[in-house]
Design a protein around this motif. Structure first.
Motif, PDB file in Angstrom:
ATOM      1  N   PRO A   1       0.832  -1.210   0.000  1.00  0.00           N
ATOM      2  CA  PRO A   1       0.000   0.000   0.000  1.00  0.00           C
ATOM      3  C   PRO A   1       0.867   1.262   0.000  1.00  0.00           C
ATOM      4  O   PRO A   1       2.015   1.247   0.451  1.00  0.00           O
ATOM      5  CB  PRO A   1      -0.790  -0.107   1.299  1.00  0.00           C
ATOM      6  CG  PRO A   1      -0.004  -1.009   2.178  1.00  0.00           C
ATOM      7  CD  PRO A   1       0.763  -1.942   1.278  1.00  0.00           C
ATOM      8  N   SER A   2       0.286   2.324  -0.512  1.00  0.00           N
ATOM      9  CA  SER A   2       0.974   3.623  -0.492  1.00  0.00           C
ATOM     10  C   SER A   2       1.054   4.121   0.946  1.00  0.00           C
ATOM     11  O   SER A   2       0.408   3.576   1.842  1.00  0.00           O
ATOM     12  CB  SER A   2       0.196   4.638  -1.335  1.00  0.00           C
ATOM     13  OG  SER A   2      -1.042   4.947  -0.688  1.00  0.00           O
ATOM     14  N   ARG A   3       1.814   5.197   1.140  1.00  0.00           N
ATOM     15  CA  ARG A   3       1.785   5.866   2.438  1.00  0.00           C
ATOM     16  C   ARG A   3       0.380   6.421   2.639  1.00  0.00           C
ATOM     17  O   ARG A   3      -0.300   6.780   1.682  1.00  0.00           O
ATOM     18  CB  ARG A   3       2.782   7.012   2.461  1.00  0.00           C
ATOM     19  CG  ARG A   3       4.198   6.564   2.573  1.00  0.00           C
ATOM     20  CD  ARG A   3       5.057   7.796   2.803  1.00  0.00           C
ATOM     21  NE  ARG A   3       6.397   7.418   3.154  1.00  0.00           N
ATOM     22  CZ  ARG A   3       7.469   8.039   2.740  1.00  0.00           C
ATOM     23  NH1 ARG A   3       7.367   9.092   1.958  1.00  0.00           N
ATOM     24  NH2 ARG A   3       8.658   7.631   3.110  1.00  0.00           N
ATOM     25  N   PRO A   4      -0.048   6.571   3.897  1.00  0.00           N
ATOM     26  CA  PRO A   4      -1.382   7.140   4.128  1.00  0.00           C
ATOM     27  C   PRO A   4      -1.440   8.596   3.671  1.00  0.00           C
ATOM     28  O   PRO A   4      -0.455   9.322   3.758  1.00  0.00           O
ATOM     29  CB  PRO A   4      -1.577   7.055   5.642  1.00  0.00           C
ATOM     30  CG  PRO A   4      -0.471   6.219   6.163  1.00  0.00           C
ATOM     31  CD  PRO A   4       0.610   6.167   5.142  1.00  0.00           C
ATOM     32  N   SER A   5      -2.591   8.983   3.183  1.00  0.00           N
ATOM     33  CA  SER A   5      -2.804  10.388   2.823  1.00  0.00           C
ATOM     34  C   SER A   5      -2.854  11.213   4.109  1.00  0.00           C
ATOM     35  O   SER A   5      -2.926  10.665   5.214  1.00  0.00           O
ATOM     36  CB  SER A   5      -4.125  10.538   2.076  1.00  0.00           C
ATOM     37  OG  SER A   5      -5.214  10.284   2.966  1.00  0.00           O
ATOM     38  N   ALA A   6      -2.845  12.502   3.931  1.00  0.00           N
ATOM     39  CA  ALA A   6      -3.060  13.386   5.093  1.00  0.00           C
ATOM     40  C   ALA A   6      -4.482  13.159   5.604  1.00  0.00           C
ATOM     41  O   ALA A   6      -5.372  12.752   4.855  1.00  0.00           O
ATOM     42  CB  ALA A   6      -2.868  14.831   4.674  1.00  0.00           C
ATOM     43  N   LEU A   7      -4.689  13.401   6.897  1.00  0.00           N
ATOM     44  CA  LEU A   7      -6.032  13.274   7.454  1.00  0.00           C
ATOM     45  C   LEU A   7      -6.948  14.314   6.816  1.00  0.00           C
ATOM     46  O   LEU A   7      -6.562  15.464   6.646  1.00  0.00           O
ATOM     47  CB  LEU A   7      -6.012  13.488   8.970  1.00  0.00           C
ATOM     48  CG  LEU A   7      -5.456  12.340   9.804  1.00  0.00           C
ATOM     49  CD1 LEU A   7      -5.356  12.760  11.262  1.00  0.00           C
ATOM     50  CD2 LEU A   7      -6.341  11.108   9.682  1.00  0.00           C
ATOM     51  N   LEU A   8      -8.137  13.873   6.467  1.00  0.00           N
ATOM     52  CA  LEU A   8      -9.111  14.763   5.849  1.00  0.00           C
ATOM     53  C   LEU A   8     -10.442  14.567   6.566  1.00  0.00           C
ATOM     54  O   LEU A   8     -10.901  13.440   6.737  1.00  0.00           O
ATOM     55  CB  LEU A   8      -9.262  14.436   4.361  1.00  0.00           C
ATOM     56  CG  LEU A   8     -10.302  15.253   3.615  1.00  0.00           C
ATOM     57  CD1 LEU A   8      -9.836  16.696   3.479  1.00  0.00           C
ATOM     58  CD2 LEU A   8     -10.562  14.656   2.252  1.00  0.00           C
ATOM     59  N   LYS A   9     -11.032  15.665   7.005  1.00  0.00           N
ATOM     60  CA  LYS A   9     -12.311  15.589   7.713  1.00  0.00           C
ATOM     61  C   LYS A   9     -13.440  15.873   6.729  1.00  0.00           C
ATOM     62  O   LYS A   9     -13.389  16.858   5.991  1.00  0.00           O
ATOM     63  CB  LYS A   9     -12.345  16.596   8.862  1.00  0.00           C
ATOM     64  CG  LYS A   9     -13.539  16.439   9.774  1.00  0.00           C
ATOM     65  CD  LYS A   9     -13.478  17.428  10.921  1.00  0.00           C
ATOM     66  CE  LYS A   9     -13.515  16.693  12.223  1.00  0.00           C
ATOM     67  NZ  LYS A   9     -13.472  17.551  13.387  1.00  0.00           N
ATOM     68  N   THR A  10     -14.443  15.018   6.723  1.00  0.00           N
ATOM     69  CA  THR A  10     -15.607  15.252   5.869  1.00  0.00           C
ATOM     70  C   THR A  10     -16.397  16.438   6.405  1.00  0.00           C
ATOM     71  O   THR A  10     -16.253  16.831   7.562  1.00  0.00           O
ATOM     72  CB  THR A  10     -16.512  13.995   5.810  1.00  0.00           C
ATOM     73  OG1 THR A  10     -16.795  13.577   7.149  1.00  0.00           O
ATOM     74  CG2 THR A  10     -15.846  12.869   5.059  1.00  0.00           C
ATOM     75  N   LYS A  11     -17.244  16.992   5.560  1.00  0.00           N
ATOM     76  CA  LYS A  11     -18.028  18.163   5.949  1.00  0.00           C
ATOM     77  C   LYS A  11     -19.091  17.775   6.974  1.00  0.00           C
ATOM     78  O   LYS A  11     -19.508  16.622   7.060  1.00  0.00           O
ATOM     79  CB  LYS A  11     -18.693  18.774   4.722  1.00  0.00           C
ATOM     80  CG  LYS A  11     -17.688  19.370   3.753  1.00  0.00           C
ATOM     81  CD  LYS A  11     -18.370  19.979   2.554  1.00  0.00           C
ATOM     82  CE  LYS A  11     -17.328  20.585   1.617  1.00  0.00           C
ATOM     83  NZ  LYS A  11     -17.928  21.165   0.427  1.00  0.00           N
ATOM     84  N   ALA A  12     -19.532  18.767   7.738  1.00  0.00           N
ATOM     85  CA  ALA A  12     -20.582  18.543   8.731  1.00  0.00           C
ATOM     86  C   ALA A  12     -21.930  18.368   8.036  1.00  0.00           C
ATOM     87  O   ALA A  12     -22.112  18.770   6.887  1.00  0.00           O
ATOM     88  CB  ALA A  12     -20.639  19.721   9.696  1.00  0.00           C
TER      89      ALA A  12
END
Length: 194
Positions: free
Chosen positions: A37-48
């Motif tokens: 697997p690739s390195r993990p992406s940056a953390l991304l928060k979904t919209k409220a």
């Protein structure tokens, strides 16, 4: 997402929960197998989004005279869907058509106490609890029945009699107080000598 064609370099991930942080990895595959697997992406928060899960275990009762206590199981953080989360408590006397509404702005809240001298002891109320956040009002629970607080018993036990058993013992008996809206639940009796 499903397996993506080798010529495609982006994908849309669906069915994520609102206001939750995710990270993603990509793996390549071919007829031989799956690679690293690739390195993990940056953390991304979904919209409220407006909350869709209502509190559960709506209950009530107890409290003091002239109080209506309403309780519920708090909604977990992962289901709050955004900032500014709180509870909407609605109640009305059984048989009434008008709801009273209160807002409880605490995320951790699991109880609301309504005080009013006009509430008679052990009066039934229809209650429901909903949720809201900065995006708007969400779902309400189904209606439950809760009773206002009790008062001390207003009726004394009747038929009190005493029978001498020995030089140091007397047996005292009485007729129990029947349950009704005015006596409440009798939890015990106290025997006193004048």
């Amino acid at each position: 997402p499903e397996v993506i064609n080798g010529k495609t370099h982006k994908a849309t991930v669906v069915d994520l929960s609102p206001w939750v942080e995710y990270e993603f990895r990509v793996v390549a595959s071919n007829s031989v197998g799956i690679g690293m697997p690739s390195r993990p992406s940056a953390l991304l928060k979904t919209k409220a989004a407006v909350p869709v899960v209502a509190p559960t275990h709506i209950n009530g009762g107890g409290g003091s005279r002239s109080e209506l206590v309403i309780t519920w199981e708090p909604v977990p953080e992962e289901l709050q869907n955004g900032e500014g989360f709180g509870y909407i408590v609605m109640f009305r006397p059984l048989g009434s058509t008008t709801w009273t509404k209160a807002v409880v702005a605490s995320v951790e809240a699991s109880k609301y106490v309504y005080r009013n001298e006009s509430i008679t002891p052990l009066s039934p109320f229809e209650v429901k609890v909903g949720v809201y956040n900065n995006e708007g009002e969400g779902t309400l629970s189904s209606i439950s029945i809760a009773y206002s607080g009790e008062d001390e018993p207003q009726i004394a036990p009747a038929g009190t009699s005493a029978l001498s058993i020995s030089a140091a013992e007397v047996e005292v008996s009485w007729q129990p107080i029947a349950w009704n809206r005015h006596t409440g639940r009798v939890l015990g009796y106290e025997v006193r000598q004048p």
